[in-house]
Design a protein around this motif. Structure first.
Motif, PDB file in Angstrom:
ATOM      1  N   ASP A  69      41.624  51.384  21.688  1.00 19.36           N
ATOM      2  CA  ASP A  69      40.553  51.268  22.679  1.00 19.36           C
ATOM      3  C   ASP A  69      40.818  50.077  23.583  1.00 19.36           C
ATOM      4  OD1 ASP A  69      39.085  53.446  21.731  1.00 19.36           O
ATOM      5  OD2 ASP A  69      38.037  52.215  20.252  1.00 19.36           O
ATOM      6  N   ILE A  70      40.489  50.253  24.863  1.00 18.99           N
ATOM      7  CA  ILE A  70      40.634  49.169  25.834  1.00 18.99           C
ATOM      8  C   ILE A  70      39.247  48.743  26.302  1.00 18.99           C
ATOM      9  CG2 ILE A  70      41.615  48.474  28.059  1.00 18.99           C
ATOM     10  CD1 ILE A  70      43.675  50.697  27.738  1.00 18.99           C
ATOM     11  N   TYR A  71      39.014  47.445  26.295  1.00 11.75           N
ATOM     12  CA  TYR A  71      37.764  46.884  26.794  1.00 11.75           C
ATOM     13  C   TYR A  71      38.109  46.052  28.035  1.00 11.75           C
ATOM     14  CZ  TYR A  71      35.973  48.381  22.324  1.00 11.75           C
ATOM     15  OH  TYR A  71      35.622  49.158  21.248  1.00 11.75           O
TER      16      TYR A  71
ATOM     17  N   ALA B 144      39.787  47.348  41.752  1.00 11.28           N
ATOM     18  CA  ALA B 144      39.196  46.361  40.858  1.00 11.28           C
ATOM     19  C   ALA B 144      40.234  45.858  39.865  1.00 11.28           C
ATOM     20  CB  ALA B 144      38.017  46.964  40.094  1.00 11.28           C
ATOM     21  N   LYS B 145      40.009  44.642  39.380  1.00  4.72           N
ATOM     22  CA  LYS B 145      40.849  44.069  38.336  1.00  4.72           C
ATOM     23  C   LYS B 145      39.961  43.793  37.125  1.00  4.72           C
ATOM     24  CE  LYS B 145      43.919  40.761  39.108  1.00  4.72           C
ATOM     25  NZ  LYS B 145      44.485  39.415  39.424  1.00  4.72           N
ATOM     26  N   LEU B 146      40.339  44.346  35.981  1.00 14.19           N
ATOM     27  CA  LEU B 146      39.582  44.132  34.757  1.00 14.19           C
ATOM     28  C   LEU B 146      40.469  43.413  33.742  1.00 14.19           C
ATOM     29  CD1 LEU B 146      37.710  47.541  34.269  1.00 14.19           C
ATOM     30  CD2 LEU B 146      36.869  45.434  35.352  1.00 14.19           C
TER      31      LEU B 146
ATOM     32  N   PHE C 267      48.014  44.488  27.142  1.00 20.18           N
ATOM     33  CA  PHE C 267      47.616  44.310  28.537  1.00 20.18           C
ATOM     34  C   PHE C 267      46.785  43.029  28.702  1.00 20.18           C
ATOM     35  CE2 PHE C 267      47.182  49.080  27.933  1.00 20.18           C
ATOM     36  CZ  PHE C 267      48.484  49.352  28.324  1.00 20.18           C
ATOM     37  N   TYR C 268      47.068  42.252  29.764  1.00 21.11           N
ATOM     38  CA  TYR C 268      46.227  41.095  30.076  1.00 21.11           C
ATOM     39  C   TYR C 268      45.125  41.526  31.041  1.00 21.11           C
ATOM     40  CZ  TYR C 268      44.747  36.432  31.462  1.00 21.11           C
ATOM     41  OH  TYR C 268      44.001  35.313  31.691  1.00 21.11           O
ATOM     42  N   TYR C 269      45.494  42.328  32.006  1.00 21.14           N
ATOM     43  CA  TYR C 269      44.496  42.917  32.906  1.00 21.14           C
ATOM     44  C   TYR C 269      45.021  44.233  33.456  1.00 21.14           C
ATOM     45  CZ  TYR C 269      47.268  41.139  36.888  1.00 21.14           C
ATOM     46  OH  TYR C 269      48.266  40.873  37.792  1.00 21.14           O
ATOM     47  N   LEU C 270      44.115  45.048  33.971  1.00 18.79           N
ATOM     48  CA  LEU C 270      44.451  46.299  34.647  1.00 18.79           C
ATOM     49  C   LEU C 270      43.891  46.222  36.057  1.00 18.79           C
ATOM     50  CD1 LEU C 270      43.563  48.909  31.856  1.00 18.79           C
ATOM     51  CD2 LEU C 270      45.850  48.125  32.513  1.00 18.79           C
ATOM     52  N   GLU C 271      44.689  46.581  37.037  1.00 18.53           N
ATOM     53  CA  GLU C 271      44.237  46.530  38.427  1.00 18.53           C
ATOM     54  C   GLU C 271      44.554  47.855  39.113  1.00 18.53           C
ATOM     55  OE1 GLU C 271      44.361  43.526  42.275  1.00 18.53           O
ATOM     56  OE2 GLU C 271      45.863  43.317  40.678  1.00 18.53           O
ATOM     57  N   GLY C 272      43.538  48.490  39.640  1.00 19.29           N
ATOM     58  CA  GLY C 272      43.726  49.765  40.310  1.00 19.29           C
ATOM     59  C   GLY C 272      42.414  50.262  40.881  1.00 19.29           C
ATOM     60  N   ASN C 273      42.390  51.503  41.323  1.00 22.46           N
ATOM     61  CA  ASN C 273      41.174  52.080  41.899  1.00 22.46           C
ATOM     62  C   ASN C 273      40.249  52.603  40.807  1.00 22.46           C
ATOM     63  OD1 ASN C 273      41.853  51.677  44.622  1.00 22.46           O
ATOM     64  ND2 ASN C 273      43.151  53.496  44.620  1.00 22.46           N
TER      65      ASN C 273
ATOM     66  N   VAL D 293      47.628  57.284  36.458  1.00 19.23           N
ATOM     67  CA  VAL D 293      47.165  57.286  35.061  1.00 19.23           C
ATOM     68  C   VAL D 293      45.790  56.629  35.006  1.00 19.23           C
ATOM     69  CG1 VAL D 293      47.614  56.510  32.711  1.00 19.23           C
ATOM     70  CG2 VAL D 293      49.523  57.164  34.197  1.00 19.23           C
ATOM     71  N   GLY D 294      44.821  57.325  34.421  1.00 21.30           N
ATOM     72  CA  GLY D 294      43.471  56.779  34.315  1.00 21.30           C
ATOM     73  C   GLY D 294      43.267  56.035  33.013  1.00 21.30           C
ATOM     74  N   TYR D 295      43.028  54.735  33.098  1.00 15.20           N
ATOM     75  CA  TYR D 295      42.795  53.913  31.903  1.00 15.20           C
ATOM     76  C   TYR D 295      41.294  53.779  31.678  1.00 15.20           C
ATOM     77  CZ  TYR D 295      47.724  52.609  32.145  1.00 15.20           C
ATOM     78  OH  TYR D 295      49.101  52.636  32.168  1.00 15.20           O
ATOM     79  N   ALA D 296      40.823  54.285  30.533  1.00 11.87           N
ATOM     80  CA  ALA D 296      39.401  54.208  30.193  1.00 11.87           C
ATOM     81  C   ALA D 296      39.110  52.846  29.585  1.00 11.87           C
ATOM     82  CB  ALA D 296      39.034  55.319  29.203  1.00 11.87           C
TER      83      ALA D 296
END
Length: 201
Positions: free
Chosen positions: A58-60, A44-46, A2-8, A24-27
């Motif tokens: 693990d995702i940071y 938000a976009k992380l 993943f380069y980024y995750l964008e969602g609520n 799907v909830g990404y921690a």
């Protein structure tokens, strides 16, 4: 990966944000700085760094690419794991961290929980060495100071460029961004902050 995750954002906890994407909830483990920009129920976009080892995944997540770059730089230091890197970046912004490394300011690093003097010294030693090997002079990067940029302005520019290199910026990116700044009127930290602002995607 993943380069980024964008969602609520659905959950905010200590060093953790959960982003809902298609049910799907990404921690995403993250810093206090990034958490301060998030709100539950808001989009938000992380920018992400994935740590995959054997059965571990693990995702940071980070609010901007500057913090992600600083995180990756810290992980390149022997003895610094994700937990220590998050602790440091929860206590210092990317630009403050870079200035601490360039300025041999180990005290600025040891304020982070779990970061002792020896580890702080290792971070400074290993990242400063990396910068000195990777960073050519400003002239070599294609930037030639004008006569009114001599002295203090030139020194400020070199210090800022060194700090930005720690954050993962190329010499071309640094040189291009600095051309639009009034170097003489800005402090080193302000120069770094302006370059970071111009590069946030």
């Amino acid at each position: 990966m993943f380069y980024y995750l964008e969602g609520n954002v659905t959950v905010i906890a200590q060093n953790l944000a959960v982003v809902d994407i298609g049910g799907v909830g990404y921690a995403c483990m993250t810093t206090l700085n990034t958490l301060s920009h998030l709100e539950i129920g808001k989009k938000a976009k992380l920018y992400t760094y994935c740590n995959v080892k054997e059965e571990l995944f693990d995702i940071y997540g980070f609010f901007n690419t500057s913090e992600k770059r600083a995180f990756e730089q810290l992980l390149s230091v022997s003895g610094v794991g994700p937990k220590a890197a998050l602790s440091i970046l929860s206590s210092a912004s990317p630009e403050t961290l870079a200035l601490a490394i360039i300025g041999d300011d180990e005290t600025a690093l040891t304020v982070a929980p779990g970061i002792g003097k020896k580890l702080a010294q290792r971070i400074i030693l290993e990242l400063k060495d990396k910068v000195s090997k990777e960073m050519p002079t400003l002239k070599a990067s294609g930037y030639v100071p004008s006569s009114n940029e001599a002295g203090l302005a030139g020194t400020k520019q070199r210090d800022a460029a060194a700090a930005l290199t720690v954050l993962g910026y190329s010499q071309g990116e640094i040189s291009a961004a600095m051309r639009s700044l009034d170097i003489e009127e800005l402090s080193v930290e302000e120069i770094i902050r302006e370059v970071l602002k111009s590069s946030v995607k």
